[in-house]
Write a protein that holds these residues in place. Sequence first.
Motif, short mmCIF file in Angstrom:
data_model
loop_
_atom_site.label_atom_id
_atom_site.label_comp_id
_atom_site.label_asym_id
_atom_site.label_seq_id
_atom_site.Cartn_x
_atom_site.Cartn_y
_atom_site.Cartn_z
N ASN A 69 59.25 19.77 52.13
CA ASN A 69 59.19 18.93 50.84
C ASN A 69 58.18 19.18 50.14
OD1 ASN A 69 57.86 17.80 53.15
ND2 ASN A 69 58.69 15.95 52.66
N TRP B 289 53.35 21.53 43.86
CA TRP B 289 54.45 20.61 43.79
C TRP B 289 54.75 19.90 45.12
CZ3 TRP B 289 58.95 21.57 46.46
CH2 TRP B 289 59.22 23.10 46.85
N PHE C 187 58.46 17.53 46.66
CA PHE C 187 59.68 16.85 46.33
C PHE C 187 59.89 15.73 46.96
CE2 PHE C 187 64.36 16.85 46.44
CZ PHE C 187 64.80 17.41 45.25
N HIS D 123 64.33 12.94 45.86
CA HIS D 123 65.17 13.79 45.08
C HIS D 123 64.79 14.52 43.83
CE1 HIS D 123 67.75 12.02 47.84
NE2 HIS D 123 67.97 10.92 47.23
N ARG E 240 61.40 16.76 41.86
CA ARG E 240 60.14 17.47 42.04
C ARG E 240 58.82 16.81 41.01
NH1 ARG E 240 58.83 23.88 41.78
NH2 ARG E 240 60.65 24.59 43.09
#
Lengths: 473, 62
Positions: free
Chosen positions: A60, A180, A182, A185, A187
Amino acid sequence: MMSPNLTASGGCSASACGSAAAPEDMAPEVWAKVKNHPCYSEEAHHYFARMHVAVAPACNIQCNYCNRKYDCANESRPGVVSERLTPEQGVRKVLAVAASVPQLSVLGIAGPGDALYDWKKTKATFDAVVKELPDIKLCLSTNGLALPDHVDEIVAMNIDHVTITINMIDPEIGAKIYPWIFHQHKRYEGLEAARILHERQMLGLDMLVARGVLVKVNSVLIPGVNDEHLIEVNREVKKRGAFLHNVMPLISDAAHGTHFGLTGQRGPTAEELKKVQDACEGGTKLMRHCRQCRADAVGMLGEDRGQEFTLDKLPETIEIDFARREAYRRQIEAKRELAAFARMEVKPMETKPSRVLTVAVATKGDNLINQHFGHAKEFLIYRADALGVSFLGARKIDDQYCQGGLGEDSSLSRIVALIRDCDAMLCAKIGGCPWGELAAAGIEPIDDYAHEFIEPSIAALYAKRCADAPADA
Amino acid sequence: MAYKIVASQCSACGACEFECPNAAIAMKGDGFAIAAAKCTECEGEEPRCIGVCPVEKTIVKA
Ligand code: SF4
Ligand code: SF4
Ligand code: SF4
């Protein structure tokens, strides 16, 4: 980490007596949890084996040191793809290993991917393994983003060690490491991403500590990005109750295709790494014996028998001999007791405090000098001085001297370079030619202590050196 | 109105399968694939599968 116990002044103090004494500076309840864990206890890593299975490939967050086509750089040697397993395959592999490696005491789920983000697969694997092997310890590694969501399940499943990779406590620095994340749900990028990650890591750490789960923190040292900053990270995670902090080098190479690799970000030199580790010591304890094993490593620390247990080699039916596992445990307790007593005899020396002896040791476990020089895959480095013997770390040999056949001079000279700073090298046996090379480089090869305990042998050698040359030093 | 996965790019991590609100993504061969009929392009939100995919330009308009 276990430092040689030098406090034994006769008598039987609670910490030094019985099986495998706890280091003085570790709380007994912590020691009880880590004493059979090869990654956490320097003493245990001589006796017990661990394995990792890569069953949770989804992640993630994106780290600039990671290319998901390869293994996660933080837990493994990058560039070698692990065998991806379904939970069912992972369970079969664990049982097959347990059947032939009675030392197996720890099952870990680490990268590639995040064990907590890909939680269903992690949980399915752990649940099935525990049903068959109730005595195995479970551990997992995470980047921390999903950690607060799973703390209660972690406690319910009896997972008593969690590793969080924390590379920063300042989102400005985090933004240089993580492009980044996540989360819920969506980004997130840049500063916002780093801030959320940081907050979730701290929250997860606090929640685990509050519930009595041991937390180890891993940090990847990225020169010019977080080198000085890791000292602050060390202070913060220690304050919050992490019991170990492991600083490891960024491994970076353009060929790995990672962002850092492609932009020419280099990894730290051995000195840069040591400098940060030294600055952190006295904070949260550092794991100097960490070998940065591959995510699918199998075996004792410092060895990887993963290739013996690939899927195609697993037997159809797996019988685990519980009596054999039990017998091994009992045998180990006896060995550890012996080793603990041997350590108690390591007394401070009556000598000039400035005298220092650095020693490389070839061992295959059991705290003994029991490895042939030519078969050594790594050396443990110890330092002896007037205060006693202490463990400095492990150094891996990339390719074994013997593998190349006789006369592979280049690998022999690489080994010499690897332990160049050592005064002596202790092993069970050594051939004539390498003997000469080592001696020529000023490293005295010694096989007089073959099959004896490591620390007492080094102490004896130190005493002998002091007696032989009282004038210098 | 659907996205597709470029098979040669996919690392088969399965994160997109996990995140798709419509269960449009499943393992196919060595990688993952999107069932076009089920994909709603996340109905105007940022497509979740693209957001989580670690390999840029792997999930594209079909
Ligand atoms: S990477 Fe370090 S912590 Fe993980 S299993 Fe290997 S030695 Fe233990
Ligand atoms: S765009 Fe949305 S609905 Fe379509 S596959 Fe991706 S996650 Fe599923
Ligand atoms: S998230 Fe990307 S790399 Fe992972 S399975 Fe889906 S398409 Fe493949």
